[in-house]
Motif scaffolding. Structure first.
Motif, mmCIF file in Angstrom:
data_model
loop_
_atom_site.group_PDB
_atom_site.id
_atom_site.type_symbol
_atom_site.label_atom_id
_atom_site.label_comp_id
_atom_site.label_asym_id
_atom_site.label_seq_id
_atom_site.Cartn_x
_atom_site.Cartn_y
_atom_site.Cartn_z
ATOM 1 N N GLU A 183 -5.927 -16.285 -15.473
ATOM 2 C CA GLU A 183 -5.010 -16.285 -16.611
ATOM 3 C C GLU A 183 -5.227 -15.086 -17.525
ATOM 4 O O GLU A 183 -4.553 -14.956 -18.553
ATOM 5 C CB GLU A 183 -5.155 -17.588 -17.404
ATOM 6 N N GLY A 184 -6.164 -14.206 -17.172
ATOM 7 C CA GLY A 184 -6.394 -13.005 -17.967
ATOM 8 C C GLY A 184 -6.877 -13.275 -19.369
ATOM 9 O O GLY A 184 -6.581 -12.515 -20.297
ATOM 10 N N LEU A 185 -7.679 -14.330 -19.544
ATOM 11 C CA LEU A 185 -8.150 -14.713 -20.868
ATOM 12 C C LEU A 185 -9.540 -14.156 -21.180
ATOM 13 O O LEU A 185 -10.121 -14.489 -22.215
ATOM 14 C CB LEU A 185 -8.176 -16.248 -20.994
ATOM 15 N N GLY A 186 -10.064 -13.331 -20.289
ATOM 16 C CA GLY A 186 -11.363 -12.736 -20.528
ATOM 17 C C GLY A 186 -12.533 -13.598 -20.103
ATOM 18 O O GLY A 186 -13.688 -13.275 -20.416
ATOM 19 N N ARG A 187 -12.256 -14.679 -19.410
ATOM 20 C CA ARG A 187 -13.334 -15.534 -18.919
ATOM 21 C C ARG A 187 -14.035 -14.857 -17.738
ATOM 22 O O ARG A 187 -13.470 -13.990 -17.079
ATOM 23 C CB ARG A 187 -12.778 -16.899 -18.502
ATOM 24 N N THR B 14 -27.422 -34.079 -3.145
ATOM 25 C CA THR B 14 -26.150 -33.929 -3.851
ATOM 26 C C THR B 14 -26.413 -33.586 -5.310
ATOM 27 O O THR B 14 -27.177 -34.270 -5.995
ATOM 28 C CB THR B 14 -25.307 -35.215 -3.769
ATOM 29 N N LEU B 15 -25.780 -32.507 -5.760
ATOM 30 C CA LEU B 15 -25.840 -32.064 -7.151
ATOM 31 C C LEU B 15 -24.434 -32.121 -7.734
ATOM 32 O O LEU B 15 -23.451 -32.063 -6.991
ATOM 33 C CB LEU B 15 -26.383 -30.637 -7.240
ATOM 34 N N GLY B 16 -24.329 -32.206 -9.062
ATOM 35 C CA GLY B 16 -23.004 -32.320 -9.654
ATOM 36 C C GLY B 16 -22.879 -31.698 -11.034
ATOM 37 O O GLY B 16 -23.868 -31.440 -11.720
ATOM 38 N N VAL B 17 -21.618 -31.464 -11.408
ATOM 39 C CA VAL B 17 -21.251 -31.003 -12.744
ATOM 40 C C VAL B 17 -20.030 -31.804 -13.180
ATOM 41 O O VAL B 17 -19.107 -32.007 -12.385
ATOM 42 C CB VAL B 17 -20.891 -29.498 -12.763
ATOM 43 N N VAL B 18 -20.028 -32.277 -14.419
ATOM 44 C CA VAL B 18 -18.845 -32.935 -14.975
ATOM 45 C C VAL B 18 -18.424 -32.197 -16.236
ATOM 46 O O VAL B 18 -19.203 -31.434 -16.819
ATOM 47 C CB VAL B 18 -19.107 -34.424 -15.290
ATOM 48 N N ASN B 19 -17.173 -32.434 -16.634
ATOM 49 C CA ASN B 19 -16.667 -31.752 -17.821
ATOM 50 C C ASN B 19 -17.438 -32.184 -19.066
ATOM 51 O O ASN B 19 -17.884 -33.322 -19.191
ATOM 52 C CB ASN B 19 -15.185 -32.025 -18.006
ATOM 53 N N THR B 20 -17.616 -31.226 -19.961
ATOM 54 C CA THR B 20 -18.244 -31.448 -21.267
ATOM 55 C C THR B 20 -17.372 -30.750 -22.309
ATOM 56 O O THR B 20 -16.456 -29.985 -21.963
ATOM 57 C CB THR B 20 -19.656 -30.837 -21.305
ATOM 58 N N PRO B 21 -17.620 -30.960 -23.590
ATOM 59 C CA PRO B 21 -16.875 -30.194 -24.594
ATOM 60 C C PRO B 21 -16.982 -28.688 -24.373
ATOM 61 O O PRO B 21 -16.012 -27.952 -24.600
ATOM 62 C CB PRO B 21 -17.527 -30.633 -25.906
ATOM 63 N N GLU B 22 -18.147 -28.223 -23.914
ATOM 64 C CA GLU B 22 -18.324 -26.786 -23.665
ATOM 65 C C GLU B 22 -17.422 -26.308 -22.527
ATOM 66 O O GLU B 22 -16.752 -25.276 -22.646
ATOM 67 C CB GLU B 22 -19.787 -26.485 -23.325
ATOM 68 N N THR B 23 -17.405 -27.044 -21.394
ATOM 69 C CA THR B 23 -16.574 -26.614 -20.269
ATOM 70 C C THR B 23 -15.091 -26.729 -20.614
ATOM 71 O O THR B 23 -14.280 -25.933 -20.146
ATOM 72 C CB THR B 23 -16.862 -27.431 -18.996
ATOM 73 N N THR B 24 -14.738 -27.704 -21.451
ATOM 74 C CA THR B 24 -13.333 -27.885 -21.826
ATOM 75 C C THR B 24 -12.816 -26.700 -22.624
ATOM 76 O O THR B 24 -11.630 -26.335 -22.532
ATOM 77 C CB THR B 24 -13.150 -29.188 -22.624
ATOM 78 N N GLU B 25 -13.705 -26.069 -23.394
ATOM 79 C CA GLU B 25 -13.294 -24.868 -24.126
ATOM 80 C C GLU B 25 -13.014 -23.717 -23.162
ATOM 81 O O GLU B 25 -12.163 -22.867 -23.426
ATOM 82 C CB GLU B 25 -14.372 -24.462 -25.136
ATOM 83 N N ILE B 26 -13.737 -23.695 -22.036
ATOM 84 C CA ILE B 26 -13.532 -22.646 -21.036
ATOM 85 C C ILE B 26 -12.336 -22.973 -20.152
ATOM 86 O O ILE B 26 -11.493 -22.113 -19.871
ATOM 87 C CB ILE B 26 -14.800 -22.485 -20.160
ATOM 88 N N TRP B 27 -12.267 -24.212 -19.728
ATOM 89 C CA TRP B 27 -11.248 -24.666 -18.767
ATOM 90 C C TRP B 27 -10.869 -26.099 -19.146
ATOM 91 O O TRP B 27 -11.646 -27.025 -18.916
ATOM 92 C CB TRP B 27 -11.825 -24.602 -17.349
#
Length: 300
Positions: A89-93, A120-133
């Motif tokens: 999206e060209g947002l500088g991420r 098995t390892l995992g990642v779930v959305n957090t407030p921090e990731t929501t700001e990125i994506w």
């Protein structure tokens, strides 16, 4: 979580233990009689895999790799997600998304029926990731370490909105000599040549290397082979859930300019990546999940 706690909860006697790795990041160390492996909980990536009967590691890991928060580890299989390449999206991420440079969570370990070890390892959305994506998700990766190595990267949409992703298992394979390596199975496949301004081309014969290579092959076959004459081995790569394959080698100038590579490392590494990239965009509906899989084996 400390390695002591991880060993209590997820360790497997005489097969799997958690150790403190470089940078203080926890690592999963596997030795099960079939193979040895090292998996970094930071980045969720496997760093080393060596079958018991093989003299060399399958994977390349830079001796100058960074082991610090916010940096990706150069080698093994970094995870590009939820986008591959530049910010779509060209947002500088950051390029290649945000999961390859953060700590993952251990979700489970077990021994399979045939004696392999699965992590098995995992990642779930957090407030921090929501700001990125701004999406709601559960991402997991499962490594099955036995006589062969299997990887499954699974994306689940736990929100109420459809989202789109591109992704890659950015696997760095250890090779003996880039000048004596061929990639088999791509003859006749179309590709995007990123070194030549994104020109559309068609592969003629085997893939060989005499300069920088950065190609996205579209609609490749499910099986590719790295023929490594210097190490006297073939690496078989079988993929599922992807319609693109990326072939990359940085060559002389790029290798010398990267702080986390030795000047001559281009001679000893080759990336052949199982990917959803370029036009291979995956839409994941609410409540749905999709997986990308890769299976690696070595033959003489």
């Amino acid at each position: 979580m400390k390695t002591e706690q991880l060993n209590t909860q997820y360790g497997i006697a005489d097969q799997l233990q958690f150790i403190d790795g470089k940078g203080g990041f926890p690592n999963v160390e596997i030795s099960n009689g079939k193979a040895k492996a090292l998996i970094s909980v930071y980045g969720g990536q496997i760093l080393s895999y060596q079958p018991a009967n093989e003299p060399e590691d399958l994977l390349f890991l830079s001796t100058r790799a960074y082991y610090q928060q916010g940096k990706a580890i150069k080698g093994g299989t970094p995870i590009c997600w939820p986008w591959f390449g530049p910010d779509p999206e060209g947002l500088g991420r950051a390029s290649h998304g945000f999961v390859r440079n953060r700590l993952w969570t251990v979700m489970g370990t077990h021994t399979t029926e045939d004696g392999a070890t699965a992590v098995t390892l995992g990642v779930v959305n957090t407030p921090e990731t929501t700001e990125i994506w701004p999406q709601t998700f559960e991402l997991s990766i499962t490594y099955t370490v036995g006589e062969t190595l299997s990887i499954e990267l699974k994306t689940q949409n736990t929100g109420s909105q459809e989202f789109s992703i591109s992704q890659a298992l950015h696997t760095y394979f250890k090779i003996g000599d880039i000048n004596r390596v061929q990639v088999l199975g791509l003859n006749g496949s179309d590709y995007i040549d990123k070194v030549d301004g994104g020109q559309q081309k068609t592969q003629q014969g085997v893939v060989e290397f005499s300069e920088e290579c950065d190609r996205i092959y579209t609609e490749p076959p499910a099986k590719l082979i790295i023929d490594d004459a210097a190490l006297d081995r073939r690496i078989n790569i079988t993929s599922e859930g992807s319609k693109t394959a990326v072939v990359w080698n940085p060559w002389v100038e790029n290798s010398a300019s990267m702080g986390d590579l030795e000047d001559t490392d281009y001679q000893r590494l080759l990336c052949v990546e199982t990917a959803n990239a370029a036009q291979d965009i995956v839409n994941v509906l609410p409540g749905q999940a999709m997986s990308i899989k890769a299976h690696y084996s070595i033959e003489r």
